[in-house]
Design a protein around this motif. Structure first.
Motif, PDB file in Angstrom:
ATOM      1  N   PHE A 574       0.852  -1.191   0.000  1.00 22.01           N
ATOM      2  CA  PHE A 574       0.000   0.000   0.000  1.00 22.01           C
ATOM      3  C   PHE A 574       0.889   1.242   0.000  1.00 22.01           C
ATOM      4  O   PHE A 574       1.800   1.379   0.809  1.00 22.01           O
ATOM      5  N   HIS A 575       0.642   2.147  -0.952  1.00 23.79           N
ATOM      6  CA  HIS A 575       1.444   3.366  -1.093  1.00 23.79           C
ATOM      7  C   HIS A 575       2.944   3.041  -1.144  1.00 23.79           C
ATOM      8  O   HIS A 575       3.763   3.686  -0.492  1.00 23.79           O
ATOM      9  N   SER A 576       3.268   2.041  -1.959  1.00 23.53           N
ATOM     10  CA  SER A 576       4.658   1.568  -2.037  1.00 23.53           C
ATOM     11  C   SER A 576       5.587   2.543  -2.753  1.00 23.53           C
ATOM     12  O   SER A 576       6.808   2.421  -2.647  1.00 23.53           O
ATOM     13  N   ALA A 577       5.031   3.494  -3.471  1.00 24.31           N
ATOM     14  CA  ALA A 577       5.893   4.457  -4.162  1.00 24.31           C
ATOM     15  C   ALA A 577       6.717   5.271  -3.176  1.00 24.31           C
ATOM     16  O   ALA A 577       7.838   5.685  -3.485  1.00 24.31           O
ATOM     17  N   TYR A 578       6.151   5.499  -1.987  1.00 25.84           N
ATOM     18  CA  TYR A 578       6.885   6.320  -1.014  1.00 25.84           C
ATOM     19  C   TYR A 578       8.224   5.692  -0.654  1.00 25.84           C
ATOM     20  O   TYR A 578       9.268   6.349  -0.696  1.00 25.84           O
ATOM     21  N   ALA A 579       8.211   4.416  -0.282  1.00 28.40           N
ATOM     22  CA  ALA A 579       9.445   3.754   0.147  1.00 28.40           C
ATOM     23  C   ALA A 579      10.477   3.726  -0.973  1.00 28.40           C
ATOM     24  O   ALA A 579      11.672   3.945  -0.738  1.00 28.40           O
ATOM     25  N   LEU A 580      10.022   3.466  -2.188  1.00 24.01           N
ATOM     26  CA  LEU A 580      10.961   3.462  -3.312  1.00 24.01           C
ATOM     27  C   LEU A 580      11.476   4.869  -3.577  1.00 24.01           C
ATOM     28  O   LEU A 580      12.675   5.068  -3.822  1.00 24.01           O
ATOM     29  N   GLY A 581      10.581   5.855  -3.505  1.00 22.39           N
ATOM     30  CA  GLY A 581      10.980   7.229  -3.813  1.00 22.39           C
ATOM     31  C   GLY A 581      11.987   7.800  -2.840  1.00 22.39           C
ATOM     32  O   GLY A 581      12.947   8.458  -3.250  1.00 22.39           O
ATOM     33  N   GLU A 582      11.802   7.565  -1.528  1.00 21.49           N
ATOM     34  CA  GLU A 582      12.755   8.121  -0.572  1.00 21.49           C
ATOM     35  C   GLU A 582      14.126   7.476  -0.737  1.00 21.49           C
ATOM     36  O   GLU A 582      15.157   8.118  -0.540  1.00 21.49           O
ATOM     37  N   ASN A 583      14.154   6.206  -1.154  1.00 25.60           N
ATOM     38  CA  ASN A 583      15.421   5.525  -1.397  1.00 25.60           C
ATOM     39  C   ASN A 583      16.080   6.049  -2.665  1.00 25.60           C
ATOM     40  O   ASN A 583      17.288   6.317  -2.688  1.00 25.60           O
ATOM     41  N   LEU A 584      15.303   6.193  -3.726  1.00 27.05           N
ATOM     42  CA  LEU A 584      15.848   6.738  -4.976  1.00 27.05           C
ATOM     43  C   LEU A 584      16.407   8.142  -4.763  1.00 27.05           C
ATOM     44  O   LEU A 584      17.478   8.481  -5.289  1.00 27.05           O
ATOM     45  N   ALA A 585      15.690   8.957  -4.002  1.00 27.91           N
ATOM     46  CA  ALA A 585      16.147  10.328  -3.771  1.00 27.91           C
ATOM     47  C   ALA A 585      17.464  10.347  -3.004  1.00 27.91           C
ATOM     48  O   ALA A 585      18.397  11.086  -3.363  1.00 27.91           O
ATOM     49  N   ALA A 586      17.572   9.543  -1.949  1.00 35.22           N
ATOM     50  CA  ALA A 586      18.822   9.479  -1.201  1.00 35.22           C
ATOM     51  C   ALA A 586      19.956   8.972  -2.074  1.00 35.22           C
ATOM     52  O   ALA A 586      21.088   9.477  -2.025  1.00 35.22           O
ATOM     53  N   THR A 587      19.668   7.976  -2.887  1.00 35.56           N
ATOM     54  CA  THR A 587      20.675   7.427  -3.792  1.00 35.56           C
ATOM     55  C   THR A 587      21.206   8.495  -4.735  1.00 35.56           C
ATOM     56  O   THR A 587      22.422   8.605  -4.954  1.00 35.56           O
ATOM     57  N   CYS A 588      20.291   9.284  -5.308  1.00 31.38           N
ATOM     58  CA  CYS A 588      20.714  10.302  -6.273  1.00 31.38           C
ATOM     59  C   CYS A 588      21.438  11.468  -5.600  1.00 31.38           C
ATOM     60  O   CYS A 588      22.312  12.089  -6.209  1.00 31.38           O
ATOM     61  N   VAL A 589      21.099  11.764  -4.358  1.00 35.44           N
ATOM     62  CA  VAL A 589      21.848  12.774  -3.602  1.00 35.44           C
ATOM     63  C   VAL A 589      23.290  12.307  -3.402  1.00 35.44           C
ATOM     64  O   VAL A 589      24.248  13.055  -3.624  1.00 35.44           O
ATOM     65  N   ASP A 590      23.445  11.081  -2.981  1.00 35.89           N
ATOM     66  CA  ASP A 590      24.775  10.502  -2.793  1.00 35.89           C
ATOM     67  C   ASP A 590      25.585  10.568  -4.086  1.00 35.89           C
ATOM     68  O   ASP A 590      26.729  11.056  -4.106  1.00 35.89           O
ATOM     69  N   LEU A 591      25.023  10.090  -5.189  1.00 30.20           N
ATOM     70  CA  LEU A 591      25.762  10.075  -6.454  1.00 30.20           C
ATOM     71  C   LEU A 591      26.093  11.481  -6.933  1.00 30.20           C
ATOM     72  O   LEU A 591      27.185  11.727  -7.467  1.00 30.20           O
ATOM     73  N   ALA A 592      25.143  12.412  -6.763  1.00 29.60           N
ATOM     74  CA  ALA A 592      25.383  13.784  -7.228  1.00 29.60           C
ATOM     75  C   ALA A 592      26.612  14.386  -6.553  1.00 29.60           C
ATOM     76  O   ALA A 592      27.460  15.004  -7.206  1.00 29.60           O
ATOM     77  N   TRP A 593      26.729  14.203  -5.243  1.00 30.30           N
ATOM     78  CA  TRP A 593      27.892  14.734  -4.522  1.00 30.30           C
ATOM     79  C   TRP A 593      29.187  14.101  -5.021  1.00 30.30           C
ATOM     80  O   TRP A 593      30.206  14.791  -5.179  1.00 30.30           O
ATOM     81  N   HIS A 594      29.151  12.822  -5.293  1.00 28.58           N
ATOM     82  CA  HIS A 594      30.392  12.123  -5.611  1.00 28.58           C
ATOM     83  C   HIS A 594      30.709  12.075  -7.103  1.00 28.58           C
ATOM     84  O   HIS A 594      31.724  11.500  -7.499  1.00 28.58           O
ATOM     85  N   CYS A 595      29.843  12.697  -7.904  1.00 27.34           N
ATOM     86  CA  CYS A 595      30.154  12.863  -9.329  1.00 27.34           C
ATOM     87  C   CYS A 595      30.774  14.232  -9.611  1.00 27.34           C
ATOM     88  O   CYS A 595      31.040  14.567 -10.769  1.00 27.34           O
ATOM     89  N   LEU A 596      30.996  15.022  -8.571  1.00 25.05           N
ATOM     90  CA  LEU A 596      31.619  16.338  -8.730  1.00 25.05           C
ATOM     91  C   LEU A 596      33.135  16.230  -8.695  1.00 25.05           C
ATOM     92  O   LEU A 596      33.696  15.392  -7.987  1.00 25.05           O
ATOM     93  N   SER A 597      33.780  17.091  -9.451  1.00 26.20           N
ATOM     94  CA  SER A 597      35.234  17.228  -9.321  1.00 26.20           C
ATOM     95  C   SER A 597      35.527  18.067  -8.087  1.00 26.20           C
ATOM     96  O   SER A 597      34.631  18.708  -7.520  1.00 26.20           O
ATOM     97  N   SER A 598      36.776  18.088  -7.683  1.00 27.96           N
ATOM     98  CA  SER A 598      37.121  18.837  -6.473  1.00 27.96           C
ATOM     99  C   SER A 598      36.824  20.325  -6.609  1.00 27.96           C
ATOM    100  O   SER A 598      36.511  20.995  -5.631  1.00 27.96           O
ATOM    101  N   SER A 599      36.901  20.849  -7.839  1.00 28.45           N
ATOM    102  CA  SER A 599      36.654  22.282  -8.049  1.00 28.45           C
ATOM    103  C   SER A 599      35.167  22.615  -8.107  1.00 28.45           C
ATOM    104  O   SER A 599      34.785  23.787  -8.059  1.00 28.45           O
ATOM    105  N   GLU A 600      34.320  21.589  -8.197  1.00 30.85           N
ATOM    106  CA  GLU A 600      32.883  21.813  -8.325  1.00 30.85           C
ATOM    107  C   GLU A 600      32.132  21.703  -7.002  1.00 30.85           C
ATOM    108  O   GLU A 600      30.935  21.992  -6.955  1.00 30.85           O
ATOM    109  N   ILE A 601      32.802  21.311  -5.937  1.00 32.22           N
ATOM    110  CA  ILE A 601      32.124  21.146  -4.647  1.00 32.22           C
ATOM    111  C   ILE A 601      31.604  22.494  -4.168  1.00 32.22           C
ATOM    112  O   ILE A 601      32.364  23.466  -4.080  1.00 32.22           O
TER     113      ILE A 601
END
Length: 718
Positions: A574-601
């Motif tokens: 029931f309302h399973s999109a929430y659990a998937l969405g909060e995980n996807l969002a955290a995942t993409c936050v993590d990747l976004a930070w670590h796809c930056l070069s040192s000069s882009e932080i």
């Protein structure tokens, strides 16, 4: 964090320049004190179990110093060997070294996370730099690496099986640490890694303090309307244990959304709790981790650049199943495209439902979602969490659920023993016996939250399995369940019951390991494979035979009525999109930070803006479904070992669903299937290519991501 990567060395990938290798000398008094330290010799308890009756906080620092000196001498014996380097006199000798340090650090890192007293925290402040420097010393020991490289270049073709895998893993660990770098880059790497070790330690120490500081205090019980009697009792207990500033205390857990919001009728209090959660470390209160975050991100990016990679994500992913960011984002895009329409529809439905009672102008806020979703669920399925909790007594879930499933599938039996001391009286210890009665492992469980324990749930070991070392695994699980007041049973939610099954899946991965070498055994696998056994083990929680065996009323012992069981299990998606969405969002936050070069932080005061823009870029900026962990309290990433790797929970879930599908097709509680999974997956550690391990059991050439969406109740496949 669901598996605890218990050595800082794994979390930071430490590597620096060589330090002085001479062993320090001491006075007879000092030497005698070290000799009498209970950590310096293997425990005389069964299987080498830690003797917590003798270990004191004051013992860790001197023991770790002495253990470092001991391994330093063992390394010197390897590098001073005048014979031609061979697998036996170099790689195997290196594998043999450091047993004392492994033992002491494994115990120490357990208590730093599960029972961090002020004395332990003080010791940690000195110990982390010592271990950082020593790992640097080893990984940039030119003579040692020269010998390892000689074996790699001249003997690799003749090796087979675990010997070959061990050589490859040892050689790769030195190369990835920077052993091939020129001297000037080695020096900079040393500085980077020392800073990272300190910053990550500080970040990890800040979070529990911040959570304690922002706990929500309530004087009037009327404000807590909607909570069950057990929840109210827990709030009273938490208030008493935290100084009694008010009659009731709502403790902030480590995730963004707080489970208690699903019951609170008072909207103003819901908003207070939610804001306390999301602002705990973002600079609006007494704690601000953004300066630490941006420093960690910048140093990681620079480290990757020194190693020749575009960014830290590229460096990190090169050593796991996914291999690169293109593969990870391709995987995530499949899930996001299926997730978005369902998430939008769920949000609209919840808001429309709320307006039936709150009026046509009601605007759903993130602190409202869990409350109205829970009400919708109760109406649609005609049951409440309070109705099912009496059937999830923690002791029954453990013995009649978790252990029962392991017995049916793998033939294991568990016997509680009371003769082994623990670091906290809440812990329990069990013998783990194979089907033939042979002792396989010891299992410790520490399930209840306390102020000295960090948030979350995890597994690790006091001792890993190794035939080469003659070691049986000593495994532990740690969780953060609210302990019932004295004299009352601790009743769990369904999610908490699943957490027990999950963490025990990790424990099985350690217990059933059957490897020669300590380095390769148990959970020493790629980060995006390590969650497979744990997520798969969750599937046993809802198998009818297992469920009926543990889901029994704590007073009467009666099984959960079929009608109630059908309603509860039918509501899981029931309302399973929430659990998937909060995980996807955290995942993409993590990747976004670590796809930056040192000069882009970005600068610290722009960190939250960066998170917002990163989520918007991938179509996941949704105030109704925020990241499971926001940047400022994302301990997996900034304090643990999941940097550029949080995606692995979803990646591994695909593997786990595929495995569960195989079990379902061939008999989920059949020993033949369980024994095959044990032999082909759980026992193998990191002795084989992990995709081959997966394929060998499932018969699939590649993971089937569509199965994940189906398992989560999504009709549209990817």
């Amino acid at each position: 964090m669901k598996i605890h990567l218990n050595k800082l060395l794994l979390a930071t990938g430490l590597a620096c320049s060589v330090l002085a290798a001479g062993a320090a000398t001491g006075t007879p008094q000092r030497e005698n004190k070290v000799a009498n330290n209970p950590l310096m010799k293997p425990s005389t308890l069964p299987f080498g179990a830690p003797d917590f009756s003798r270990i004191k906080g004051e013992h860790y620092l001197p023991a770790l110093k002495a253990a470092i000196e001991q391994q330093r001498g063992e390394i010197a014996a390897i590098t001073d060997n005048k014979q031609r380097p061979t697998f036996a006199n170099t790689v195997l000798a290196y594998e043999k070294s450091g047993r004392t340090l492994d033992r002491v650090s494994s115990i120490f890192f357990c208590v730093t996370e599960a029972d961090k007293t002020p004395e332990i925290e003080k010791a940690e402040a000195e110990i982390i730099p010592l271990l950082t420097d020593f790992e640097n010393e080893i990984k940039f020991n030119g003579k040692l690496f020269g010998r390892i490289k000689y074996v790699y270049d001249h003997e690799r073709q003749a090796l087979r099986g675990e010997d070959l895998r061990l050589l490859d893993e040892v050689y790769k660990s030195f190369v990835r640490a920077g052993a091939l770098l020129p001297q000037d880059k080695m020096a900079r790497m040393q500085d980077i890694n020392r800073q990272l070790a300190k910053l990550q330690q500080d970040f990890g120490n800040t979070l529990p303090k911040a959570a304690g500081e922002v706990a929500v205090w309530v004087d009037d019980a009327k404000e807590l309307a909607g909570l069950s009697e057990s929840d109210l009792a827990q709030c009273r207990k938490d208030a008493q244990s935290r100084g009694g500033k008010a009659a009731y205390c709502i403790v902030i857990t480590n995730t963004t959304q707080q489970p208690i919001l699903s019951g609170l009728r008072n909207r103003g209090l819901r908003e207070r709790v939610y804001n306390a959660s999301v602002h705990r470390t973002d600079g609006t209160g007494a704690f601000n981790t953004f300066p630490q975050v941006v420093q960690i991100a910048k140093l990681r990016a620079e480290k990757a650049e020194l190693m020749g990679y575009k960014n830290y994500a590229a460096y990190s992913l090169d050593n796991v199943m996914a291999k690169n960011t293109d593969n990870v984002y391709a995987f995530l895009r499949q899930l996001i495209s299926a997730y978005k329409p369902k998430a939008d529809a769920e949000t609209a439905a919840i808001e429309a439902y709320a307006r039936q009672t709150e009026g046509p102008d009601f605007k759903l806020q993130p602190y409202d979602r869990l409350y109205y979703s829970a009400r919708m669920k109760r109406e649609q399925f005609n049951f409440s969490e309070d109705e099912v909790k009496p059937y999830f007594n923690i002791d029954s879930v453990l013995v009649n659920g978790v252990f029962y499933a392991a017995h049916r599938v793998y033939g294991l039996t568990f016997s509680e023993r009371h003769d082994l001391p623990t670091y906290h009286p809440d812990m329990k210890v069990f013998d783990v016996l194979d089907a033939d009665g042979r002792q396989l492992a010891l299992f410790y469980c520490d399930y209840f939250r306390r102020p000295t324990k960090r948030g979350g749930a995890w597994m690790s070991s006091f001792q890993k399995q190794s035939r080469h070392r003659g070691q049986l695994p000593i495994i532990y699980n740690v969780c953060n369940f609210a302990k019932a007041p004295d004299g009352q049973p601790t009743l769990l939610t369904w999610d908490e019951a699943q957490t027990m099954f999950h963490e025990f899946g990790h424990a099985l991965h350690g217990m059933l390991s059957d490897c020669n070498y300590n380095t390769l055994s148990g959970t020493a696998v790629a980060r995006d494979f390590v969650e497979l056994p744990s997520q798969f083990n969750e599937s046993f929680a809802s198998i009818p035979e297992v469920f009926n065996h543990y889901a029994r009323h704590y007073k009467t012992g009666e099984a959960m009525p079929e009608e109630l069981k059908s309603k509860m299990l039918g509501s899981l998606n029931f309302h399973s999109a929430y659990a998937l969405g909060e995980n996807l969002a955290a995942t993409c936050v993590d990747l976004a930070w670590h796809c930056l070069s040192s000069s882009e932080i970005p600068a610290a005061d722009k960190a939250l803006d960066f998170e917002t823009s990163a989520l918007k870029a991938v179509g996941l900026l949704d105030s109704q479904i925020p990241p499971r962990y926001s940047t400022s309290y994302f301990n997996h990433v900034w304090g643990g070992g999941y940097a550029a790797g949080y995606y692995s929970y979803l990646w591994s879930e695909v593997l786990a669903v595929n495995v569960a599908g195989y079990f379902a097709a061939h008999g989920p509680l059949t020993r033949t299937v369980g024994d095959a999974f044990r032999a082909k997956v759980l026992s193998r550690g990191n002795t084989r290519d992990l995709m081959s391990v997966f394929s060998d059991f499932t018969g699939l050439k590649a993971p089937d991501a569509a199965a994940l969406l189906k398992a989560r109740g999504f009709k549209r496949s990817c």
